[in-house]
Design a protein around this motif. Structure first.
Motif, PDB file in Angstrom:
ATOM      1  N   VAL A  32      -7.619   6.015  -1.374  1.00 22.44           N
ATOM      2  CA  VAL A  32      -7.890   5.911   0.053  1.00 22.44           C
ATOM      3  C   VAL A  32      -8.771   7.084   0.450  1.00 22.44           C
ATOM      4  O   VAL A  32      -8.436   8.246   0.190  1.00 22.44           O
ATOM      5  N   ASP A  33      -9.896   6.779   1.046  1.00 22.55           N
ATOM      6  CA  ASP A  33     -10.816   7.822   1.492  1.00 22.55           C
ATOM      7  C   ASP A  33     -10.101   8.703   2.516  1.00 22.55           C
ATOM      8  O   ASP A  33      -9.658   8.210   3.560  1.00 22.55           O
ATOM      9  N   PRO A  34      -9.950   9.996   2.248  1.00 21.80           N
ATOM     10  CA  PRO A  34      -9.192  10.859   3.169  1.00 21.80           C
ATOM     11  C   PRO A  34      -9.844  11.023   4.536  1.00 21.80           C
ATOM     12  O   PRO A  34      -9.160  11.352   5.508  1.00 21.80           O
ATOM     13  N   GLU A  35     -11.162  10.803   4.629  1.00 19.28           N
ATOM     14  CA  GLU A  35     -11.844  10.976   5.910  1.00 19.28           C
ATOM     15  C   GLU A  35     -11.867   9.675   6.723  1.00 19.28           C
ATOM     16  O   GLU A  35     -11.560   9.672   7.910  1.00 19.28           O
ATOM     17  N   SER A  36     -12.216   8.569   6.073  1.00 19.19           N
ATOM     18  CA  SER A  36     -12.327   7.299   6.803  1.00 19.19           C
ATOM     19  C   SER A  36     -11.065   6.460   6.742  1.00 19.19           C
ATOM     20  O   SER A  36     -10.883   5.548   7.543  1.00 19.19           O
ATOM     21  N   GLY A  37     -10.182   6.745   5.785  1.00 13.62           N
ATOM     22  CA  GLY A  37      -8.990   5.923   5.601  1.00 13.62           C
ATOM     23  C   GLY A  37      -9.274   4.601   4.914  1.00 13.62           C
ATOM     24  O   GLY A  37      -8.389   3.741   4.819  1.00 13.62           O
ATOM     25  N   TYR A  38     -10.481   4.410   4.421  1.00 12.96           N
ATOM     26  CA  TYR A  38     -10.858   3.135   3.804  1.00 12.96           C
ATOM     27  C   TYR A  38     -10.189   2.998   2.444  1.00 12.96           C
ATOM     28  O   TYR A  38     -10.121   3.944   1.657  1.00 12.96           O
ATOM     29  N   ARG A  39      -9.707   1.791   2.169  1.00 13.56           N
ATOM     30  CA  ARG A  39      -8.937   1.537   0.957  1.00 13.56           C
ATOM     31  C   ARG A  39      -9.825   0.966  -0.147  1.00 13.56           C
ATOM     32  O   ARG A  39     -10.677   0.116   0.117  1.00 13.56           O
ATOM     33  N   TRP A  40      -9.559   1.413  -1.377  1.00 11.75           N
ATOM     34  CA  TRP A  40     -10.279   0.932  -2.553  1.00 11.75           C
ATOM     35  C   TRP A  40      -9.276   0.555  -3.635  1.00 11.75           C
ATOM     36  O   TRP A  40      -8.229   1.199  -3.781  1.00 11.75           O
ATOM     37  N   TYR A  41      -9.598  -0.503  -4.389  1.00 11.55           N
ATOM     38  CA  TYR A  41      -8.668  -1.054  -5.376  1.00 11.55           C
ATOM     39  C   TYR A  41      -9.323  -1.096  -6.759  1.00 11.55           C
ATOM     40  O   TYR A  41     -10.532  -1.340  -6.886  1.00 11.55           O
ATOM     41  N   GLU A  42      -8.497  -0.877  -7.775  1.00 14.66           N
ATOM     42  CA  GLU A  42      -8.964  -1.017  -9.157  1.00 14.66           C
ATOM     43  C   GLU A  42      -9.182  -2.491  -9.468  1.00 14.66           C
ATOM     44  O   GLU A  42      -8.501  -3.359  -8.913  1.00 14.66           O
ATOM     45  N   PRO A  43     -10.113  -2.813 -10.364  1.00  9.55           N
ATOM     46  CA  PRO A  43     -10.366  -4.230 -10.698  1.00  9.55           C
ATOM     47  C   PRO A  43      -9.121  -4.978 -11.152  1.00  9.55           C
ATOM     48  O   PRO A  43      -8.936  -6.155 -10.818  1.00  9.55           O
ATOM     49  N   GLU A  44      -8.243  -4.305 -11.905  1.00  9.83           N
ATOM     50  CA  GLU A  44      -7.055  -4.997 -12.420  1.00  9.83           C
ATOM     51  C   GLU A  44      -6.048  -5.327 -11.319  1.00  9.83           C
ATOM     52  O   GLU A  44      -5.122  -6.127 -11.538  1.00  9.83           O
ATOM     53  N   LEU A  46      -6.702  -6.991  -8.738  1.00  6.40           N
ATOM     54  CA  LEU A  46      -7.022  -8.308  -8.199  1.00  6.40           C
ATOM     55  C   LEU A  46      -6.008  -9.341  -8.675  1.00  6.40           C
ATOM     56  O   LEU A  46      -5.601 -10.230  -7.908  1.00  6.40           O
ATOM     57  N   GLU A  47      -5.587  -9.249  -9.930  1.00 10.67           N
ATOM     58  CA  GLU A  47      -4.607 -10.207 -10.453  1.00 10.67           C
ATOM     59  C   GLU A  47      -3.304 -10.122  -9.665  1.00 10.67           C
ATOM     60  O   GLU A  47      -2.707 -11.146  -9.305  1.00 10.67           O
ATOM     61  N   GLU A  48      -2.860  -8.891  -9.383  1.00  5.77           N
ATOM     62  CA  GLU A  48      -1.634  -8.731  -8.606  1.00  5.77           C
ATOM     63  C   GLU A  48      -1.807  -9.275  -7.189  1.00  5.77           C
ATOM     64  O   GLU A  48      -0.890  -9.882  -6.628  1.00  5.77           O
ATOM     65  N   ALA A  49      -2.983  -9.046  -6.607  1.00  3.37           N
ATOM     66  CA  ALA A  49      -3.220  -9.528  -5.249  1.00  3.37           C
ATOM     67  C   ALA A  49      -3.196 -11.054  -5.201  1.00  3.37           C
ATOM     68  O   ALA A  49      -2.659 -11.649  -4.258  1.00  3.37           O
ATOM     69  N   ARG A  50      -3.776 -11.688  -6.199  1.00  2.26           N
ATOM     70  CA  ARG A  50      -3.750 -13.154  -6.233  1.00  2.26           C
ATOM     71  C   ARG A  50      -2.334 -13.674  -6.433  1.00  2.26           C
ATOM     72  O   ARG A  50      -1.943 -14.697  -5.845  1.00  2.26           O
TER      73      ARG A  50
END
Length: 360
Positions: A32-44, A46-50
């Motif tokens: 998570v970007d400490p300044e903007s709070g924007y979230r980023w995810y590892e490619p792997e 995606l399987e859990e999200a699906r």
């Protein structure tokens, strides 16, 4: 790494849902970007999200989803299978209970059923101003249903009573009602459901200034405009009692400039790709609120305020277009109450939209 927007697009989970599952500790972004709070995810991830999206669609409780994802990450196949089977058994038991309840309703339903022909006299003929009928059909056509499982909603109700004609359409999630005057009918109330292809054929004849002639003869409906005519069979089904459905509790009202409101909907925050009660079809949601000054706002879906309502954005845009006014009244009460779109100068022509629950 994947941005939260890319993750939402590829997983079937909305951005707000990903934020919720982060806060709940179920699917935590890799960074998570400490300044903007924007979230980023590892490619792997995606399987859990699906997987999470699938479990969510299947109605699995959040506590069980948390365990399934933990077992999935730890390759604990027995745990995952056990949780899936337990949830499936709950669903099957619920379906069995529903079938028993429905079976107890069949006898009283058969007893209450009345034939459609009871509201249809042998023959009815009346005249209607062409421009008024055209405007009425334009105001309701967008709400007609198309579900083959509910054929009684696949048309527009023509409700003739006294010297007035109401046309009504609904697909369960929205309903539109419009009114026009008539001449030549002074008998009992007549109701007939006109299939949408015939409605569209009727609308194509309503370009002139002279009144048109509407006829109902049993199951046959006819519209004559000058020397042109269209006719067809009505739907042989009962239409819901719309008068009960449009009796809404008093809500907060705001007069909106349609052009400005439409722009706010098209450019404002949206909860994308959500699947709720509306036939399981993903739709973009707009979350609305009324400010203290009586202004309707398109709100950020993360705003946890009870004075808001979420609606299918496409349906709302269609209702605004069907309203056919530069200004319209937007009315809603609780988040679970329908949203109403009304004309300031015509209270008998309006549409209502069912809200969509915001659970996460």
């Amino acid at each position: 790494m994947r941005s939260i927007g890319e993750m939402a697009r590829d997983s079937g989970l909305g951005v707000s849902a990903l934020r919720f599952y982060d806060r709940a500790g179920v699917l935590v972004p890799a960074w998570v970007d400490p300044e903007s709070g924007y979230r980023w995810y590892e490619p792997e991830q995606l399987e859990e999200a699906r997987l999470l999206a699938g479990l969510r669609r299947a109605g699995m409780p959040l506590a069980d989803i948390r365990l399934v994802l933990a077992g999935w990450a730890g390759a604990d196949a027995d745990l995952v299978r056990g949780l899936l089977q337990a949830h499936l058994r709950r669903l099957e038991a619920g379906l069995s209970d529903a079938r028993r309840e429905f079976s107890t309703l069949r006898a009283p339903l058969d007893h209450r059923e009345s034939p459609m022909t009871s509201s249809r006299p042998a023959s009815v003929r009346l005249t209607v101003p062409a421009a008024e009928l055209a405007a009425a059909l334009d105001a309701v056509r967008f709400a007609a249903g198309g579900d083959p499982e509910l054929p009684m909603l696949g048309g527009v109700l023509f409700d003739i009573e006294g010297d007035g004609l109401r046309v009504v359409a609904t697909d369960r999630y929205r309903m539109a009602v419009a009114h026009t005057g008539t001449d030549g009918h002074d008998g009992p109330r007549v109701q007939v459901v006109v299939p949408t292809p015939l409605v569209d054929a009727m609308r194509a004849l309503l370009g002139g200034a002279e009144p048109v002639r509407l006829g109902v003869d049993g199951d046959r409906v006819t519209l004559e405009a000058g020397d042109r005519e269209t006719a067809g069979q009505s739907l042989g089904h009962d239409f819901p009692d719309y008068r009960r459905l449009v009796s809404l509790p008093a809500g907060r009202r705001a007069l909106v400039d349609v052009a400005g409101f439409r722009k706010a909907l098209e450019t404002g925050p949206v909860r994308a790709g959500e699947v709720r009660e509306q036939d399981g079809v993903p739709c973009d949601l707009s979350v609305l609120g009324i400010a203290d000054g009586g202004t309707v706002t398109v709100r950020d879906d993360g705003d946890d305020d009870q004075n808001r309502v979420a609606v299918n954005r496409e349906f709302l845009l269609q209702a605004l277009a069907a309203g056919a006014r530069d200004e319209l009244i937007v009315e809603f009460g609780a988040p679970t109450a329908p949203l109403a779109i009304r004309r300031p100068d015509d209270e008998e022509t309006f549409s209502i939209l069912m809200p969509v629950r915001l659970e996460d």
